[in-house]
Design a protein around this motif. Structure first.
Motif, PDB file in Angstrom:
ATOM      1  N   GLY A  34       0.796  -0.861  -0.241  1.00 15.36           N
ATOM      2  CA  GLY A  34      -0.158   0.239   0.337  1.00 15.36           C
ATOM      3  C   GLY A  34       0.644   1.758  -0.294  1.00 15.36           C
ATOM      4  O   GLY A  34       0.972   1.745   0.897  1.00 15.36           O
ATOM      5  N   PHE A  35       1.841   1.517  -1.373  1.00 17.67           N
ATOM      6  CA  PHE A  35       2.571   2.292  -0.664  1.00 17.67           C
ATOM      7  C   PHE A  35       2.181   3.550  -1.428  1.00 17.67           C
ATOM      8  O   PHE A  35       2.803   3.927  -2.853  1.00 17.67           O
ATOM      9  CB  PHE A  35       4.016   2.214  -0.947  1.00 17.67           C
ATOM     10  CG  PHE A  35       4.532   1.058  -2.618  1.00 17.67           C
ATOM     11  CD1 PHE A  35       4.261  -0.103  -1.800  1.00 17.67           C
ATOM     12  CD2 PHE A  35       4.460   1.118  -3.733  1.00 17.67           C
ATOM     13  CE1 PHE A  35       4.242  -1.196  -2.785  1.00 17.67           C
ATOM     14  CE2 PHE A  35       4.359   0.499  -4.530  1.00 17.67           C
ATOM     15  CZ  PHE A  35       4.556  -1.270  -4.133  1.00 17.67           C
ATOM     16  N   CYS A  36       0.712   3.844  -2.053  1.00 17.98           N
ATOM     17  CA  CYS A  36       0.174   4.894  -2.090  1.00 17.98           C
ATOM     18  C   CYS A  36       0.850   6.543  -1.415  1.00 17.98           C
ATOM     19  O   CYS A  36       0.109   6.209  -0.046  1.00 17.98           O
ATOM     20  CB  CYS A  36      -1.084   5.315  -2.807  1.00 17.98           C
ATOM     21  SG  CYS A  36      -1.838   6.825  -3.120  1.00 17.98           S
ATOM     22  N   ARG A  37       1.155   7.515  -1.800  1.00 16.80           N
ATOM     23  CA  ARG A  37       1.713   9.318  -0.832  1.00 16.80           C
ATOM     24  C   ARG A  37      -0.026   9.747  -0.785  1.00 16.80           C
ATOM     25  O   ARG A  37      -0.045  10.022   0.360  1.00 16.80           O
ATOM     26  CB  ARG A  37       2.431   9.708  -1.294  1.00 16.80           C
ATOM     27  CG  ARG A  37       3.835   9.162  -1.586  1.00 16.80           C
ATOM     28  CD  ARG A  37       4.816  10.376  -1.895  1.00 16.80           C
ATOM     29  NE  ARG A  37       6.200   9.172  -2.302  1.00 16.80           N
ATOM     30  CZ  ARG A  37       7.018   9.209  -1.620  1.00 16.80           C
ATOM     31  NH1 ARG A  37       7.054   9.772  -0.418  1.00 16.80           N
ATOM     32  NH2 ARG A  37       8.323   8.639  -1.704  1.00 16.80           N
ATOM     33  N   LEU A  38      -0.894   9.633  -1.376  1.00 16.98           N
ATOM     34  CA  LEU A  38      -2.604   9.599  -1.425  1.00 16.98           C
ATOM     35  C   LEU A  38      -2.753   8.599   0.010  1.00 16.98           C
ATOM     36  O   LEU A  38      -4.282   9.841   0.935  1.00 16.98           O
ATOM     37  CB  LEU A  38      -2.828   9.737  -2.471  1.00 16.98           C
ATOM     38  CG  LEU A  38      -2.881  10.131  -3.951  1.00 16.98           C
ATOM     39  CD1 LEU A  38      -3.563   9.880  -5.068  1.00 16.98           C
ATOM     40  CD2 LEU A  38      -3.179  11.828  -3.513  1.00 16.98           C
ATOM     41  N   MET A  39      -2.661   7.981  -0.133  1.00 18.03           N
ATOM     42  CA  MET A  39      -3.367   7.093   1.246  1.00 18.03           C
ATOM     43  C   MET A  39      -1.613   7.122   2.651  1.00 18.03           C
ATOM     44  O   MET A  39      -1.701   5.699   2.125  1.00 18.03           O
ATOM     45  CB  MET A  39      -4.030   6.255   0.712  1.00 18.03           C
ATOM     46  CG  MET A  39      -5.360   5.947   1.712  1.00 18.03           C
ATOM     47  SD  MET A  39      -6.250   4.546   1.376  1.00 18.03           S
ATOM     48  CE  MET A  39      -7.031   5.417  -0.373  1.00 18.03           C
ATOM     49  N   PRO A  40      -1.508   7.731   3.727  1.00 17.91           N
ATOM     50  CA  PRO A  40      -0.793   7.395   4.220  1.00 17.91           C
ATOM     51  C   PRO A  40      -0.792   6.088   5.376  1.00 17.91           C
ATOM     52  O   PRO A  40      -1.476   5.755   5.578  1.00 17.91           O
ATOM     53  CB  PRO A  40      -0.244   8.354   5.234  1.00 17.91           C
ATOM     54  CG  PRO A  40      -1.693   9.587   5.188  1.00 17.91           C
ATOM     55  CD  PRO A  40      -2.663   8.871   3.584  1.00 17.91           C
ATOM     56  N   TRP A  41       0.598   5.694   6.103  1.00 18.98           N
ATOM     57  CA  TRP A  41      -0.135   4.419   6.743  1.00 18.98           C
ATOM     58  C   TRP A  41      -0.988   4.490   7.665  1.00 18.98           C
ATOM     59  O   TRP A  41      -2.211   3.276   8.015  1.00 18.98           O
ATOM     60  CB  TRP A  41       0.685   4.001   7.030  1.00 18.98           C
ATOM     61  CG  TRP A  41       0.847   2.910   8.084  1.00 18.98           C
ATOM     62  CD1 TRP A  41       1.428   3.596   9.908  1.00 18.98           C
ATOM     63  CD2 TRP A  41       0.168   2.151   8.173  1.00 18.98           C
ATOM     64  NE1 TRP A  41       0.881   2.161  10.270  1.00 18.98           N
ATOM     65  CE2 TRP A  41       0.391   1.254   9.663  1.00 18.98           C
ATOM     66  CE3 TRP A  41      -0.071   1.167   7.222  1.00 18.98           C
ATOM     67  CZ2 TRP A  41       0.043  -0.166   9.894  1.00 18.98           C
ATOM     68  CZ3 TRP A  41      -0.945  -0.412   7.693  1.00 18.98           C
ATOM     69  CH2 TRP A  41       0.089  -0.624   8.685  1.00 18.98           C
ATOM     70  N   PRO A  42      -1.971   5.588   8.376  1.00 23.23           N
ATOM     71  CA  PRO A  42      -2.387   5.945   9.498  1.00 23.23           C
ATOM     72  C   PRO A  42      -4.239   6.318   8.747  1.00 23.23           C
ATOM     73  O   PRO A  42      -4.682   5.393   9.509  1.00 23.23           O
ATOM     74  CB  PRO A  42      -2.307   7.029   9.921  1.00 23.23           C
ATOM     75  CG  PRO A  42      -0.920   7.967   9.567  1.00 23.23           C
ATOM     76  CD  PRO A  42      -0.368   6.982   8.758  1.00 23.23           C
ATOM     77  N   LEU A  43      -4.082   6.309   7.942  1.00 20.94           N
ATOM     78  CA  LEU A  43      -5.336   6.020   7.054  1.00 20.94           C
ATOM     79  C   LEU A  43      -5.370   4.434   6.413  1.00 20.94           C
ATOM     80  O   LEU A  43      -6.939   4.516   6.713  1.00 20.94           O
ATOM     81  CB  LEU A  43      -5.559   6.651   5.680  1.00 20.94           C
ATOM     82  CG  LEU A  43      -5.570   8.557   5.817  1.00 20.94           C
ATOM     83  CD1 LEU A  43      -5.480   9.035   4.743  1.00 20.94           C
ATOM     84  CD2 LEU A  43      -6.702   8.492   7.110  1.00 20.94           C
ATOM     85  N   GLN A  44      -4.903   3.431   6.228  1.00 18.37           N
ATOM     86  CA  GLN A  44      -5.143   1.991   5.725  1.00 18.37           C
ATOM     87  C   GLN A  44      -4.682   1.398   7.262  1.00 18.37           C
ATOM     88  O   GLN A  44      -5.463   0.360   7.374  1.00 18.37           O
ATOM     89  CB  GLN A  44      -3.642   1.984   4.895  1.00 18.37           C
ATOM     90  CG  GLN A  44      -2.975   2.634   3.509  1.00 18.37           C
ATOM     91  CD  GLN A  44      -2.100   2.344   2.868  1.00 18.37           C
ATOM     92  OE1 GLN A  44      -2.077   1.271   2.550  1.00 18.37           O
ATOM     93  NE2 GLN A  44      -1.207   3.066   2.544  1.00 18.37           N
ATOM     94  N   GLU A  45      -4.271   1.719   8.637  1.00 18.28           N
ATOM     95  CA  GLU A  45      -3.719   0.850   9.348  1.00 18.28           C
ATOM     96  C   GLU A  45      -5.444   0.532   9.635  1.00 18.28           C
ATOM     97  O   GLU A  45      -6.144  -1.020  10.538  1.00 18.28           O
ATOM     98  CB  GLU A  45      -3.398   2.009  10.650  1.00 18.28           C
ATOM     99  CG  GLU A  45      -2.789   1.253  11.823  1.00 18.28           C
ATOM    100  CD  GLU A  45      -2.314   1.454  13.274  1.00 18.28           C
ATOM    101  OE1 GLU A  45      -1.984   0.725  13.935  1.00 18.28           O
ATOM    102  OE2 GLU A  45      -1.857   2.517  12.607  1.00 18.28           O
ATOM    103  N   PRO A  46      -6.693   1.338  10.099  1.00 15.06           N
ATOM    104  CA  PRO A  46      -7.200   0.569  10.576  1.00 15.06           C
ATOM    105  C   PRO A  46      -8.237  -0.433   9.523  1.00 15.06           C
ATOM    106  O   PRO A  46      -8.344  -1.552  10.706  1.00 15.06           O
ATOM    107  CB  PRO A  46      -8.809   1.887  10.950  1.00 15.06           C
ATOM    108  CG  PRO A  46      -7.394   3.093  11.078  1.00 15.06           C
ATOM    109  CD  PRO A  46      -6.632   2.931   9.349  1.00 15.06           C
ATOM    110  N   ALA A  47      -8.270  -0.556   8.593  1.00 19.04           N
ATOM    111  CA  ALA A  47      -8.803  -1.165   8.019  1.00 19.04           C
ATOM    112  C   ALA A  47      -7.542  -2.516   7.639  1.00 19.04           C
ATOM    113  O   ALA A  47      -8.449  -4.222   7.961  1.00 19.04           O
ATOM    114  CB  ALA A  47      -9.012  -1.158   5.945  1.00 19.04           C
TER     115      ALA A  47
END
Length: 143
Positions: A34-47
């Protein structure tokens, strides 16, 4: 969530390992790109926490902090363009993953060439393209 910092090919990188609350059986871990800069780790982590818990499996997450983006920019100048993917493939090979693996690709297409390189190792693949998650009416309101 366990951040793992590692020196790899001369660059300090961080990958994340999401652990389920309970681990049932001997389920193989998943690999998430998930290395898109539009969606940083804090936005991906909950899912990814939900995914790890629902499947009762660890998820190894390679996000922006885990890749050497400079190689991708260098590839644009290089007609072969393989340095970024070779680096990423080698890094994946160092992770404690089974040979046949389940991969989740949320890279907005950047990870597609890697799928060809990993073809023989892929048990299952899920490609997520969240680029159209907003309604058209939202774009009109913000104009």
């Amino acid at each position: 969530v366990e951040p793992r910092r590692m020196h790899f090919n001369g660059v300090l990188r961080t990958i994340y390992v999401v652990h389920p609350q309970t681990l049932h059986g001997n389920g193989d871990p998943l690999l998430y790109l998930g290395f898109c800069r539009l969606m940083p780790w804090p936005l991906q982590e909950p899912a990814l926490r939900v995914l790890a818990n629902r499947l009762s499996r660890r998820v190894f997450c390679i996000c922006s902090e885990g890749v050497n983006a400079e190689l991708l920019h260098a590839d644009e100048l290089d007609t072969n363009g393989q340095a970024f993917y070779t680096d990423l493939y080698t890094m994946i090979d160092t992770l404690p993953l089974p040979y046949r693996l389940v991969l989740i690709d949320s890279t907005f297409g950047v990870g597609t060439p890697l799928l060809w390189k990993l073809q023989d190792r892929l048990k299952h693949v899920l490609i997520i393209n969240p680029s159209y998650i907003f309604r058209n009416s939202m774009a009109a309101e913000n104009s």
